[in-house]
Design an enzyme around this catalytic site. Sequence first.
Site, PDB file in Angstrom:
ATOM      1  N   SER A   1      47.290  28.037  38.597  1.00 11.31           N
ATOM      2  CA  SER A   1      47.397  28.724  37.303  1.00 11.31           C
ATOM      3  C   SER A   1      47.356  27.671  36.201  1.00 11.31           C
ATOM      4  O   SER A   1      47.700  26.504  36.440  1.00 11.31           O
ATOM      5  CB  SER A   1      48.731  29.468  37.224  1.00 11.31           C
ATOM      6  OG  SER A   1      48.967  29.954  35.912  1.00 11.31           O
TER       7      SER A   1
ATOM      8  N   TYR B   1      57.810  30.214  38.109  1.00 10.63           N
ATOM      9  CA  TYR B   1      56.378  30.383  38.400  1.00 10.63           C
ATOM     10  C   TYR B   1      55.626  29.080  38.106  1.00 10.63           C
ATOM     11  O   TYR B   1      54.838  28.594  38.931  1.00 10.63           O
ATOM     12  CB  TYR B   1      55.853  31.532  37.538  1.00 10.63           C
ATOM     13  CG  TYR B   1      54.387  31.835  37.694  1.00 10.63           C
ATOM     14  CD1 TYR B   1      53.891  32.454  38.836  1.00 10.63           C
ATOM     15  CD2 TYR B   1      53.476  31.530  36.668  1.00 10.63           C
ATOM     16  CE1 TYR B   1      52.532  32.758  38.967  1.00 10.63           C
ATOM     17  CE2 TYR B   1      52.125  31.828  36.791  1.00 10.63           C
ATOM     18  CZ  TYR B   1      51.664  32.444  37.938  1.00 10.63           C
ATOM     19  OH  TYR B   1      50.318  32.746  38.067  1.00 10.63           O
TER      20      TYR B   1
ATOM     21  N   THR C   1      44.775  41.732  35.542  1.00  6.30           N
ATOM     22  CA  THR C   1      45.155  42.221  36.875  1.00  6.30           C
ATOM     23  C   THR C   1      46.543  42.840  36.763  1.00  6.30           C
ATOM     24  O   THR C   1      47.110  42.925  35.680  1.00  6.30           O
ATOM     25  CB  THR C   1      45.228  41.059  37.895  1.00  6.30           C
ATOM     26  OG1 THR C   1      46.352  40.232  37.531  1.00  6.30           O
ATOM     27  CG2 THR C   1      43.959  40.229  37.917  1.00  6.30           C
TER      28      THR C   1
ATOM     29  N   SER D   1      44.509  43.459  45.688  1.00  2.00           N
ATOM     30  CA  SER D   1      44.566  43.753  44.258  1.00  2.00           C
ATOM     31  C   SER D   1      43.981  42.595  43.449  1.00  2.00           C
ATOM     32  O   SER D   1      43.860  41.470  43.960  1.00  2.00           O
ATOM     33  CB  SER D   1      46.050  43.978  43.920  1.00  2.00           C
ATOM     34  OG  SER D   1      46.342  43.826  42.578  1.00  2.00           O
TER      35      SER D   1
END
Length: 263
Positions: free
Chosen positions: A138, A151, A186, A16
């Site tokens: 990220s 995260y 996404t 994905s």
Amino acid sequence: MNYFRDKVIWITGASSGIGEALALQLSASGARLILTSRNENALQQVKSQCTGPAAVLPADLSAGPFHDLVQAAISEYGKIDILINNAGIGQRATAEATSEAVLRRIMELDFYAPVLLTQAIIPHFRENGGGQVVVTGSMAGLMGVPRRTAYSAAKHAAMGYFESLQTEHDIPGFSITIISPGRVRTNLSLNALHGNGARHGQMDEGQEKGIPAATCARKIIQAISRQRKHVVIAGEEKWLWWMRKFIPPLYYTIARKYGSKDV
Ligand SMILES: NC(=O)c1ccc[n+]([C@@H]2O[C@H](COP(=O)([O-])OP(=O)(O)OC[C@H]3O[C@@H](n4cnc5c(N)ncnc54)[C@H](OP(=O)(O)O)[C@@H]3O)[C@@H](O)[C@H]2O)c1
């Protein structure tokens, strides 16, 4: 694009989003691929769109044993040239609401998986005269972001680990590229976890406005071929990173303002 011809590239999170876009573009560049994630059917779909050789190696990366998985990946083509540690999961919950189980789940996939896969593959790269590790971090690994405590912590930890490894290793022909994307369109927000482990299930406004996955993949591929150490790939939100660096009080004010929203 000759850089990738016949190279064996193992992509995690290939079913994905960014991983899928990487698979399609790298396949078009002549690479031989190994595609990993949990969803075998989705991986087969990606494989069917690849123009070159691609092997499907399903695995849940939130648990080992990573050594066995690396051996299985090597046995697909007899070697690996590039490992792209891309699988990841997001978070949509305050620190207070985030259960220990969710905190650990995010750390397992976003920190331990890339680290332990890399540890397990390094002896292969040493024997083979080099190789490349890529890790999708990220912008949340460069600064704090509301409702992303686990995260952001996992991505900061990965940044620290891989940047330190860049300074320490003595393996000829081995390089590490850290990618820090901003917002990419996404399924990341759909798959992100609430504090109780439930799937967020929404395409957040910010995610929707992100750059296309194909654009992100093209820039990642360029960074890999140039063996860049670290690149930030983002749209207009890149200015937040500069603000965090140079005018931190303004960054904190803006981040807190959006702290309670799904952005
Ligand atoms: N999109 C963004 O805005 C953005 C921004 C910064 C960083 N990133 C990072 O980019 C990477 C790719 O994310 P994406 O945006 O492409 O999101 P995505 O579309 O949700 O893709 C995530 C990928 O990770 C795989 N995955 C999830 N849990 C897994 C597990 N336990 N074991 C193995 N694979 C697993 C998923 O496949 P299965 O469900 O088949 O397992 C999927 O292929 C992540 O590391 C993410 O943190 C994304």
